[in-house]
Write an enzyme that holds these catalytic residues in place. Structure first.
Site, short mmCIF file in Angstrom:
data_model
loop_
_atom_site.label_atom_id
_atom_site.label_comp_id
_atom_site.label_asym_id
_atom_site.label_seq_id
_atom_site.Cartn_x
_atom_site.Cartn_y
_atom_site.Cartn_z
N SER A 156 0.79 -1.22 0.00
CA SER A 156 0.00 0.00 0.00
C SER A 156 0.83 1.28 0.00
O SER A 156 0.34 2.32 -0.41
CB SER A 156 -0.94 0.01 1.21
OG SER A 156 -0.17 0.01 2.39
N HIS A 158 -6.05 -4.09 -1.48
CA HIS A 158 -5.91 -2.94 -2.38
C HIS A 158 -6.07 -3.33 -3.85
O HIS A 158 -5.51 -2.66 -4.72
CB HIS A 158 -4.55 -2.26 -2.18
CG HIS A 158 -4.49 -1.36 -0.99
ND1 HIS A 158 -5.09 -0.12 -0.95
CD2 HIS A 158 -3.92 -1.54 0.22
CE1 HIS A 158 -4.87 0.44 0.22
NE2 HIS A 158 -4.17 -0.40 0.96
N LYS A 178 -12.65 -0.82 1.26
CA LYS A 178 -11.93 -0.01 0.26
C LYS A 178 -12.75 0.06 -1.02
O LYS A 178 -13.79 0.72 -1.04
CB LYS A 178 -10.52 -0.57 0.08
CG LYS A 178 -9.68 -0.33 1.34
CD LYS A 178 -8.24 -0.81 1.24
CE LYS A 178 -7.47 -0.39 2.48
NZ LYS A 178 -6.80 -1.48 3.18
#
Ligand code: PLP
Length: 395
Positions: free
Chosen positions: A183, A211, A242
């Protein structure tokens, strides 16, 4: 009464402030989105959310969430195995498993919990866990809780990983653990390389793809799909916090016996409340959008390309790649803080990271673009970067 602990912590907090390591929280008064309103009334372009597909404020999800609230109520006031399982929880688990091409899945309150409750339930003294040095804090903590022998290889160094696989030949099970996307850098793990080593050494592969799932790879199924090794990852964890709507929640997807065992033995699953009904139901809608609206994914990647090219043309130093995590290296920590403040003055919200979050000398502004950004937002952000860059002597 002694106040020794307050004295000690006050001193430690003062030290953090002095070293520029104190994290303060910026208060917003608007929903999450491409633009946010700050408590002082300013409206700024937001370049630091994990809201990759813009689903956090998507009208279809808000409608679905309202319906779910009416139909399933606000809370469940129970863990799953007592009276906390609704049809939407079962449905979401099956839908996630199908989407990720895994036989089964189970939900947690967060991906932090999914990782916290994984290793201890599956591995013990007879096993070895081999972990990338830049893995997420929740993987590090989850691995610490289990009694397996623990090994760490330098970030993305497959030679070092292979040495550890040779060294752990006697273990009953060997598990390689990695983030799909790191990340702080936006860089991918070499899952194809890892899976091929795993096959050669008969090891298992576990990937936390928080992610990536929702937008990475041709079908948005993540890093393994992108690298053509979907069938070779044994355990996948990820977040609903997310790209998949951004509320909260996490999951583990794996074989039926592994998922069944986790339901019996994984402590954050057993001893923490069910995912709120509104999140379970709305996550189903988020997954439908991911499947049907390929437009969002295309737009996100196009925005990432456009913003990377613009920053490069201005003369900033980027960590190369194509992921919507776009780090701008400034190297120097105080200058990074100055740059973040100058950006905010210029109407752009982005955060600076320095040691110990990133290695010494690699201080950076990390930006993240979203499908919610209009091209004009990115053009305005580039103008702000140019102005702030000149003001702070970065350009
Ligand atoms: C964000 C993140 C998590 C934590 O997810 P939550 O659902 O917010 O707990 C775990 N692992 C990785 C790799 C992440 O990026």
């Amino acid at each position: 009464m002694s106040h020794a602990i307050e004295d000690r912590l006050s001193q430690a907090l003062t030290d953090l402030r002095r070293e520029g390591l104190y994290k303060s929280e910026r208060v917003m008064t608007s929903p999450q989105g491409a633009h946010v309103r700050l408590a002082d009334g300013r409206e700024v372009i937001n370049l630091c959310a994990n809201n990759y597909l813009g689903l956090a404020g998507h009208p279809a999800l808000i409608t679905r969430a309202r319906e779910a609230l009416e139909r399933y109520g606000y809370g469940l006031a129970s863990v799953r195995f007592i009276c906390g399982t609704q049809e939407i929880h079962v449905n979401l688990e099956q839908t996630l498993a199908d989407f990720l091409n895994q036989p089964a899945a189970l939900l947690y309150s967060s991906c932090f919990d999914a990782n916290g409750g994984l290793f201890e339930a599956l591995f013990d003294e007879s096993d070895a866990v081999i972990s990338d040095s830049l893995n997420h804090a929740s993987l590090i903590d989850g691995i610490r809780l289990c009694k397996a022998s623990r090994y760490r290889f330098p970030n993305r160094d497959l030679n070092a990983l292979e040495d550890l696989l040779r060294k752990t030949a006697k273990a009953r099970h060997r598990l390689i653990v990695t983030d799909g996307i790191f990340s702080m850098d936006g860089l991918e793990a070499d899952l194809a390389g890892i899976c091929s080593l795993a096959q050669r050494y008969e090891a298992l592969v576990m990937v936390d793809d928080s992610h990536a799932v929702g937008f990475w790879g041709p079908g948005g199924r993540g890093t393994a799909e992108k690298q053509g090794v979907e069938g070779q990852v044994h355990i996948l964890t990820g977040t609903l916090g997310k790209a998949l709507g951004g509320a909260s929640g996490g999951y583990t997807a794996s074989s039926q016996p592994i998922v069944d065992w986790l339901r019996q033995r994984s402590r954050p699953y057993l001893f923490s409340n069910s995912l709120a009904p509104v999140i379970a139901a709305t996550s189903l809608a988020a997954l439908s959008l991911v499947r049907e609206e390929t437009r969002l994914r295309v737009r996100l990647l196009e925005n990432a390309r456009r913003f990377r090219e613009g920053l490069t043309a201005l003369g900033f130093e980027l960590i190369p790649g194509t992921h919507p995590i776009i780090p701008i290296l400034l190297h120097d920590a105080p200058r990074t803080q100055k740059m973040a403040s100058a950006l905010l003055e210029a109407g752009v919200y982005a955060v600076g990271f320095s040691y110990p979050v990133v290695p010494q000398g690699q201080a950076r502004i990390r930006t993240q673009v979203s499908a919610a950004h209009e091209p004009t937002d990115l053009d305005r952000a580039l103008e702000a970067f140019e102005r702030a860059g000149r003001e702070t002597g970065v350009l």
